[in-house]
Each structure stands twice: as structure tokens, then as C-alpha cells.
Design a protein around this motif. Structure first.
Motif, PDB file in Angstrom:
ATOM      1  N   VAL A 142       0.081  -0.210  -6.589  1.00  0.00           N
ATOM      2  CA  VAL A 142      -0.629  -0.519  -5.342  1.00  0.00           C
ATOM      3  C   VAL A 142      -2.095  -0.068  -5.466  1.00  0.00           C
ATOM      4  N   PRO A 143      -2.942  -0.659  -4.638  1.00  0.00           N
ATOM      5  CA  PRO A 143      -2.707  -1.743  -3.678  1.00  0.00           C
ATOM      6  C   PRO A 143      -2.571  -3.093  -4.372  1.00  0.00           C
ATOM      7  N   SER A 181      -5.684   2.523  -1.541  1.00  0.00           N
ATOM      8  CA  SER A 181      -5.013   1.868  -0.414  1.00  0.00           C
ATOM      9  C   SER A 181      -5.734   2.168   0.884  1.00  0.00           C
ATOM     10  N   CYS A 235      -2.139   6.843  -1.937  1.00  0.00           N
ATOM     11  CA  CYS A 235      -3.100   6.145  -2.803  1.00  0.00           C
ATOM     12  C   CYS A 235      -4.455   6.049  -2.104  1.00  0.00           C
ATOM     13  N   LEU A 248      -3.188   5.788   7.173  1.00  0.00           N
ATOM     14  CA  LEU A 248      -3.914   4.578   6.813  1.00  0.00           C
ATOM     15  C   LEU A 248      -4.464   3.822   8.015  1.00  0.00           C
ATOM     16  N   GLY A 282       5.521  -1.690   2.019  1.00  0.00           N
ATOM     17  CA  GLY A 282       5.654  -0.487   1.213  1.00  0.00           C
ATOM     18  C   GLY A 282       7.090  -0.288   0.769  1.00  0.00           C
ATOM     19  N   ASN A 287      -8.814  -3.916  -5.469  1.00  0.00           N
ATOM     20  CA  ASN A 287      -9.486  -2.679  -5.047  1.00  0.00           C
ATOM     21  C   ASN A 287     -10.849  -2.951  -4.441  1.00  0.00           C
ATOM     22  N   VAL A 291       0.833  -1.206   0.000  1.00  0.00           N
ATOM     23  CA  VAL A 291       0.000   0.000   0.000  1.00  0.00           C
ATOM     24  C   VAL A 291       0.866   1.253   0.000  1.00  0.00           C
ATOM     25  N   SER A 292       0.205   2.385  -0.219  1.00  0.00           N
ATOM     26  CA  SER A 292       0.886   3.679  -0.179  1.00  0.00           C
ATOM     27  C   SER A 292      -0.044   4.707   0.452  1.00  0.00           C
ATOM     28  N   PHE A 317       1.359  -5.544   6.088  1.00  0.00           N
ATOM     29  CA  PHE A 317       1.370  -4.448   5.118  1.00  0.00           C
ATOM     30  C   PHE A 317       2.810  -4.144   4.711  1.00  0.00           C
TER      31      PHE A 317
END
Length: 201
Positions: A150-151, A92, A89, A128, A114, A169, A85-86, A112
């Protein structure tokens, strides 16, 4: 004075129009059912980048400073879901709580991942809602697994083998990762290609 025959004719016409509309609606519902059977729901989009099919046991440091093992033989027998994830985003942000609920229900380990500057990742986990002990910032793992956007989710079985992976998503995309394990294909798209009539019933 209103002509009774004209009134009866108008009522009959209205009934005919109503019956015709009901017939059209029934016909449309039939078409919707037909197309639903013919068109498969899209699973997690499999990557085009080359990637390993097995992740050897790797010990990484989480943002909280704890050491955590990814891949290899899992002593508790559970599969692992890695979600890349980011913080920048929006999808995300949507997927984090969905993944937490999903892995809890399916009894999977969730981690998680990154690949950004450390300060950016610390800001990201705050945004997040991810605990620091559940996040690793490591570029090598993402490259090995073919992560380019991502995701992105990767499902590893208890032996460290990659069961399924792809862009996600929605909850349905996460669920599709488990379904491909049952079918023996690396992605839902691969299963549908090999079985074009699977949903035609």
C-alpha cells in the motif's frame, strides 16, 4: 594612479566571463529539455502478482455497518477508484486527501479498502481522516486484485472491468491510471514499452 588600459582590460575580462557563464547556462537548459523529452514520467507501478481483470459485483459492509457494492455494473455509470491503505503507512496518510480531491475533480466514486484487524482499522480511519462509511475491511478483494503493498489504487470502469492498477504515491500516479484508459494499455510502463518514441519530439 590606476592605469586606464589595465582597468579596461579587467572590465573586458569580466564581460567575457559573464558571457561564458550565460552560454553554459543556456547549454544546460537545452540538455534538461532534451532529457525531459527522452525520459517518461513514471506512472503508477503495475503489480507483478496475478490478478483478475474484472471484478464481479460484490456487496461488502463498511466500518459504519452500511452495505456497499464494489464491481459489477454501476447503475450511475461512474467509474470506481479503490484505494488500499494502512494506518501504519505514512504514504497512505499523504495519499488520502490527494485521492479525495482527485476523485471529486474527475467525478469518480472513491472507496478505501484495507486488510487488518478490525480494531486496527477503526484506529486507522481515525488517523487517516476517512469516514467509516467509505472504508471496507476485506482481504478477499485485495487478493483478487493483486494488492501486495500500500497505497495501491485500482480503477474500475462502470462495468466492473479493471482499467488500471498500481502502487501510487503522488497525484501524478493517480492521473496515470486515467491516462492508460485512454491509451488502451494496462499501465503507463506498458504504453512506453510499446511506443518507445512517444515522447521523443
Amino acid at each position: 594612479m590606476v592605469d586606464p588600459s589595465a582597468l579596461l582590460g579587467a572590465q573586458a575580462l569580466l564581460w567575457l566571463v559573464l558571457i561564458a557563464m550565460v552560454c553554459v547556462v543556456i547549454a544546460l537548459l537545452g540538455q534538461v529539455r532534451y532529457f525531459y523529452r527522452r525520459i517518461a514520467p513514471l506512472g503508477a507501478l503495475a503489480p507483478t502478482m496475478s490478478a483478475v481483470n474484472e471484478l464481479k459485483a460484490t456487496e461488502l459492509e463498511t466500518l459504519s455497518g452500511d452495505l456497499i457494492s464494489i464491481g459489477g455494473m454501476n447503475s450511475n455509470g461512474k467509474s470506481q477508484l479503490l484505494l488500499f491503505v494502512s494506518g501504519s503507512c505514512p504514504i497512505s496518510r499523504k495519499m488520502v486527501p490527494i485521492a479525495v480531491d482527485f476523485t471529486r475533480r474527475e467525478k469518480l466514486e472513491l472507496l478505501f479498502c484495507g486488510d487488518e484487524a478490525l480494531d486496527a482499522q477503526k484506529s486507522a480511519i481515525s488517523m487517516l481522516g476517512i469516514p467509516a462509511c467509505a472504508f471496507v475491511n476485506e482481504a478477499t478483494i485485495g487478493r483478487q486484485l493483486g494488492v501486495d503493498r500500500v497505497p495501491f489504487a485500482v480503477l474500475l470502469n462502470a462495468n466492473g472491468h479493471v482499467v488500471a492498477r498500481g502502487l501510487v504515491n503522488s497525484l501524478e500516479h493517480l492521473e496515470s491510471l486515467l491516462r492508460v484508459q485512454e491509451t488502451g494499455h494496462s499501465s503507463l510502463q506498458s504504453f512506453m514499452t510499446a511506443n518507445p518514441g512517444a515522447l521523443a519530439s
